[in-house]
Design an enzyme around this catalytic site. Structure first.
Site, PDB file in Angstrom:
ATOM      1  N   CYS A  77      62.929 -54.946  -5.501  1.00  0.00           N
ATOM      2  CA  CYS A  77      62.103 -55.634  -4.648  1.00  0.00           C
ATOM      3  C   CYS A  77      60.485 -55.419  -4.860  1.00  0.00           C
ATOM      4  O   CYS A  77      59.858 -55.727  -5.462  1.00  0.00           O
ATOM      5  CB  CYS A  77      62.747 -55.471  -3.232  1.00  0.00           C
ATOM      6  SG  CYS A  77      61.842 -56.479  -1.847  1.00  0.00           S
ATOM      7  N   HIS A 175      67.652 -57.164  -3.342  1.00  0.00           N
ATOM      8  CA  HIS A 175      68.216 -55.457  -3.101  1.00  0.00           C
ATOM      9  C   HIS A 175      69.745 -55.587  -3.631  1.00  0.00           C
ATOM     10  O   HIS A 175      70.692 -56.011  -2.817  1.00  0.00           O
ATOM     11  CB  HIS A 175      68.330 -55.501  -1.686  1.00  0.00           C
ATOM     12  CG  HIS A 175      66.937 -55.140  -1.138  1.00  0.00           C
ATOM     13  ND1 HIS A 175      66.308 -53.792  -1.313  1.00  0.00           N
ATOM     14  CD2 HIS A 175      65.852 -56.126  -0.680  1.00  0.00           C
ATOM     15  CE1 HIS A 175      65.127 -53.993  -0.664  1.00  0.00           C
ATOM     16  NE2 HIS A 175      64.922 -55.521  -0.285  1.00  0.00           N
ATOM     17  N   GLU A 177      71.459 -52.986  -3.906  1.00  0.00           N
ATOM     18  CA  GLU A 177      72.115 -52.056  -2.789  1.00  0.00           C
ATOM     19  C   GLU A 177      72.794 -52.802  -1.798  1.00  0.00           C
ATOM     20  O   GLU A 177      73.542 -52.231  -0.885  1.00  0.00           O
ATOM     21  CB  GLU A 177      71.323 -50.762  -2.550  1.00  0.00           C
ATOM     22  CG  GLU A 177      70.242 -50.941  -1.706  1.00  0.00           C
ATOM     23  CD  GLU A 177      68.877 -51.673  -1.956  1.00  0.00           C
ATOM     24  OE1 GLU A 177      68.020 -51.819  -1.133  1.00  0.00           O
ATOM     25  OE2 GLU A 177      69.000 -52.021  -3.331  1.00  0.00           O
TER      26      GLU A 177
END
Length: 193
Positions: A77, A175, A177
């Protein structure tokens, strides 16, 4: 495999560390250059403003290390945007390891900014093996135009770089994650490559 998350003083450090742990990988979070030098692979996550992140990296003495490392670096990001030369966000000079600039996403009727949500990503790059067309989670107002270093693209109000790469530097606008199985596979592809 020794992994390290560069402490950029941003909010998503712990969530990335927990995600890597779920995948069976332990990662330290550090701003100590000696610790980072011992890592095999590095992550540069980021949430917030480019100015705040660059000031923190400068105060920690990490800018020369990141600019000159030969270790694989994976920006996430804001971390991807920091790899470029300049961000329109508060007119901030960034790390300059990739020749691109970050600018605000174009406004378009019917679309909200920031861009928040799931979008498909198109790529045939090895980093995205098994993931062409997969959906990833985005949350951003600034973007990098499609350029010669783009390895994955996405469209939201306009086409933009969902991922970039050159040499040992990689970056994703989304993202991983927070992107479920697709994000986990992408992280594994980077770690095990």
């Amino acid at each position: 495999m020794r992994l390290a998350i560069i402490d950029s003083s941003c909010a998503n450090l712990a969530s990335l560390a927990f995600c890597l742990e779920r995948l069976g990988f332990k990662a330290s979070i550090s701003k100590d250059v000696k610790d980072l030098e011992r890592a095999d692979k590095l992550f540069l996550p980021g949430v917030g403003t480019a100015r705040r992140a660059i000031l923190h990296l400068k105060d920690s003495g990490l800018i020369p290390f990141i600019q000159n490392t030969s270790k694989p670096v994976f920006g996430i990001c804001l971390g991807m945007q920091l790899l470029g030369e300049f961000s329109e966000e508060l007119n901030q000079t960034t790390l300059g390891v990739l020749p691109f600039q970050t600018r605000k996403l174009k406004a378009k009727p019917g679309f909200c900014l920031p861009h928040m949500g799931w979008n498909s990503v198109e790529s045939t790059h090895d980093l995205f093996a098994g993931l062409n067309g997969a959906y990833f989670y985005f949350t951003h107002s600034y973007c990098i135009e499609v350029n010669p270093y783009t390895i994955a693209s996405c469209t939201y109000t306009e086409p933009f770089s969902a991922a970039v790469a050159r040499g040992n530097f990689y970056g994703v606008q989304f993202h991983p994650e927070r992107s479920g199985e697709a994000g986990e596979l992408l992280l594994k592809n980077f770690i095990l490559s």
